[in-house]
Design an enzyme around this catalytic site. Structure first.
Site, short mmCIF file in Angstrom:
data_model
loop_
_atom_site.label_atom_id
_atom_site.label_comp_id
_atom_site.label_asym_id
_atom_site.label_seq_id
_atom_site.Cartn_x
_atom_site.Cartn_y
_atom_site.Cartn_z
N HIS A 51 0.79 -1.23 0.00
CA HIS A 51 0.00 0.00 0.00
C HIS A 51 0.82 1.28 0.00
CE1 HIS A 51 -2.49 -3.23 1.70
NE2 HIS A 51 -3.42 -2.69 0.95
N GLY A 70 -5.57 11.30 9.59
CA GLY A 70 -6.46 10.38 8.88
C GLY A 70 -6.60 10.78 7.41
N ARG A 80 -4.78 16.41 4.36
CA ARG A 80 -4.18 17.09 5.52
C ARG A 80 -2.69 16.77 5.61
NH1 ARG A 80 -7.75 19.97 9.41
NH2 ARG A 80 -9.26 20.45 7.81
N ARG A 108 -3.37 4.79 -3.99
CA ARG A 108 -4.77 4.97 -3.54
C ARG A 108 -5.06 6.39 -3.03
NH1 ARG A 108 -7.80 0.03 -1.83
NH2 ARG A 108 -6.66 -1.71 -2.72
N ARG A 133 -0.28 10.05 15.80
CA ARG A 133 -1.52 10.36 15.11
C ARG A 133 -1.93 11.80 15.41
NH1 ARG A 133 -6.55 10.14 13.41
NH2 ARG A 133 -8.30 10.34 14.85
N ILE A 134 -2.33 12.53 14.38
CA ILE A 134 -2.90 13.86 14.58
C ILE A 134 -4.28 13.82 13.94
CG2 ILE A 134 -0.87 15.33 14.90
CD1 ILE A 134 -0.58 15.64 11.95
N GLY A 135 -5.30 13.98 14.79
CA GLY A 135 -6.65 13.81 14.26
C GLY A 135 -7.67 14.54 15.10
N SER A 136 -8.93 14.21 14.85
CA SER A 136 -10.00 14.87 15.59
C SER A 136 -10.72 13.86 16.46
CB SER A 136 -10.98 15.52 14.62
OG SER A 136 -11.53 14.54 13.78
N GLU A 193 -24.60 3.16 17.64
CA GLU A 193 -25.96 2.75 18.02
C GLU A 193 -26.01 2.24 19.46
OE1 GLU A 193 -28.83 2.81 16.27
OE2 GLU A 193 -27.95 3.73 14.50
N GLU A 216 -12.71 8.74 19.01
CA GLU A 216 -12.18 8.79 17.64
C GLU A 216 -12.14 7.35 17.14
OE1 GLU A 216 -8.11 7.98 17.23
OE2 GLU A 216 -9.26 6.65 18.55
N MET A 217 -11.38 7.05 16.10
CA MET A 217 -11.53 5.73 15.50
C MET A 217 -10.22 5.00 15.16
SD MET A 217 -14.84 6.46 13.05
CE MET A 217 -15.01 4.73 12.63
N GLU A 218 -9.09 5.46 15.69
CA GLU A 218 -7.81 4.87 15.25
C GLU A 218 -6.79 4.56 16.34
OE1 GLU A 218 -9.03 7.77 13.88
OE2 GLU A 218 -9.75 7.00 11.97
N ASP A 244 -16.06 18.00 17.44
CA ASP A 244 -17.51 18.00 17.66
C ASP A 244 -17.74 17.50 19.08
OD1 ASP A 244 -16.78 15.46 15.76
OD2 ASP A 244 -18.14 14.86 17.36
N ARG A 251 -10.98 24.43 11.76
CA ARG A 251 -10.31 23.13 11.77
C ARG A 251 -8.86 23.24 11.32
NH1 ARG A 251 -14.09 18.10 11.18
NH2 ARG A 251 -15.98 19.04 11.96
#
Ligand code: HPA
Length: 234
Positions: free
Chosen positions: A4, A20, A24, A43, A87-90, A162, A179-181, A204, A217
Site C-alpha cells: 500500500h 487520517g 491534511r 490509492r 496520530r494527529i486527528g480529531s 448505536e 475517535e476511530m484509530e 464536535d 479546523r
C-alpha cells in the site's frame, strides 16, 4: 515498496505524523516541512518526507478507522523501520469540561474490538501512549497556551454509533473523547517496541452537539502538527 506504500525504503523518516486525511498530510507537509517530497500516492493516500528544524519527518495519511490505520502503521513499522508514530486527528468530546477546539492527548484507549482482537481474545489489553511522547506533548501544548486534557479516550469502530448505553458508561468513567484509530496504533507500537501517541482536537461534541467550523479546523490542525513535532524531537 509495500502493498500500500509506493515509497522506497529510506524515503520514509524514522518519525511519522499520521493524519487520517491524506489531504491534511499534504497541507501539513507543505506548511511545516522544508523540502517536502511526495513519497507515496498509492490509492491517494499521500505521504511526504521533509525536514522540520533539521529533523527528518514523514507525514502520511492513514484513512479512517482502525483497519485502514492498521495497514499503514504495520507497513511503516515492519518495512520502513519507523520508530515514532504520532496520530494527529480529531475526536468527539465526551465530557462537559472538554470543549470544542481543546486538545486531547490520549493516555490510554478503550475499544470494543481492534484488528488485534483475534490475538487477545478474552484478554482486556490496555493500549497506552508512550510516556516520553505524552509528557513532551503536554509540555509543548502548555507552552503554546492550548487548553489540553490528558486521559482515556474511546477508539470506536463506527462513526454512527448505536450504543448510547456504552457511551453513557464511558462518560461516567471519565473517557474524554471518541475517535476511530488510536487503540490499534498503540497496540501495534506495543507489539513492535515503537513509540506512539495520539494528539486530537475536539472537532464536535457528543453532549452539546456543537461542531468546529471548517475554517477553525485548519488552525486547530496546525496546532496539533506543531505539538506533535515538538513532542517527537523534545
Ligand atoms: N465519533 C467518532 N469519531 C470521531 C468523532 C465522533 O464523534 N469526531 C471525530 N472523530
Amino acid at each position: 515498496m509495500t502493498t500500500h506504500i509506493g515509497a522506497r525504503v529510506g524515503d520514509i523518516a524514522e518519525t511519522v505524523l499520521l493524519p487520517g486525511d491524506p489531504l491534511r498530510a499534504r497541507w501539513a507537509a507543505q506548511t511545516f516541512l522544508k523540502d517536502a517530497v511526495c513519497v507515496n500516492e498509492v490509492r491517494g493516500m499521500y505521504g511526504y518526507t521533509g525536514t522540520w528544524n533539521g529533523h527528518r519527518v514523514t507525514i502520511h495519511g492513514t484513512g479512517m478507522g482502525m483497519p485502514s490505520l492498521s495497514i499503514y502503521a504495520n507497513e511503516l513499522i515492519s518495512e520502513y523501520g519507523v520508530k515514532t508514530l504520532i496520530r494527529i486527528g480529531s475526536c468527539g468530546g465526551m465530557q462537559d469540561h472538554v470543549k470544542i477546539r481543546d486538545v486531547v492527548l490520549a493516555m490510554s484507549t478503550t475499544s470494543m474490538s481492534t484488528p488485534s482482537r483475534g490475538i487477545f481474545r478474552e484478554l482486556n489489553f490496555a493500549p497506552s501512549a508512550d510516556w516520553s511522547l505524552l509528557a513532551a506533548a503536554a509540555a509543548a501544548a502548555k507552552e503554546m497556551n492550548i487548553p489540553t486534557h490528558v486521559g482515556g479516550i474511546y477508539s470506536s469502530d463506527v462513526f454512527y454509533d448505536e450504543r448510547p448505553d456504552l457511551t453513557a458508561a464511558m462518560e461516567r468513567h471519565g473517557i474524554l473523547g471518541v475517535e476511530m484509530e488510536a487503540a490499534e496504533l498503540y497496540t501495534l507500537a506495543a507489539r513492535h517496541g515503537r513509540r506512539a501517541l495520539a494528539v486530537l482536537t475536539v472537532s464536535d461534541h457528543l453532549k452539546t452537539h456543537e461542531a468546529l467550523p471548517a475554517k477553525d479546523r485548519e488552525q486547530s490542525f496546525g496546532d496539533m502538527v506543531e505539538i506533535a513535532l515538538r513532542a517527537a524531537f523534545a
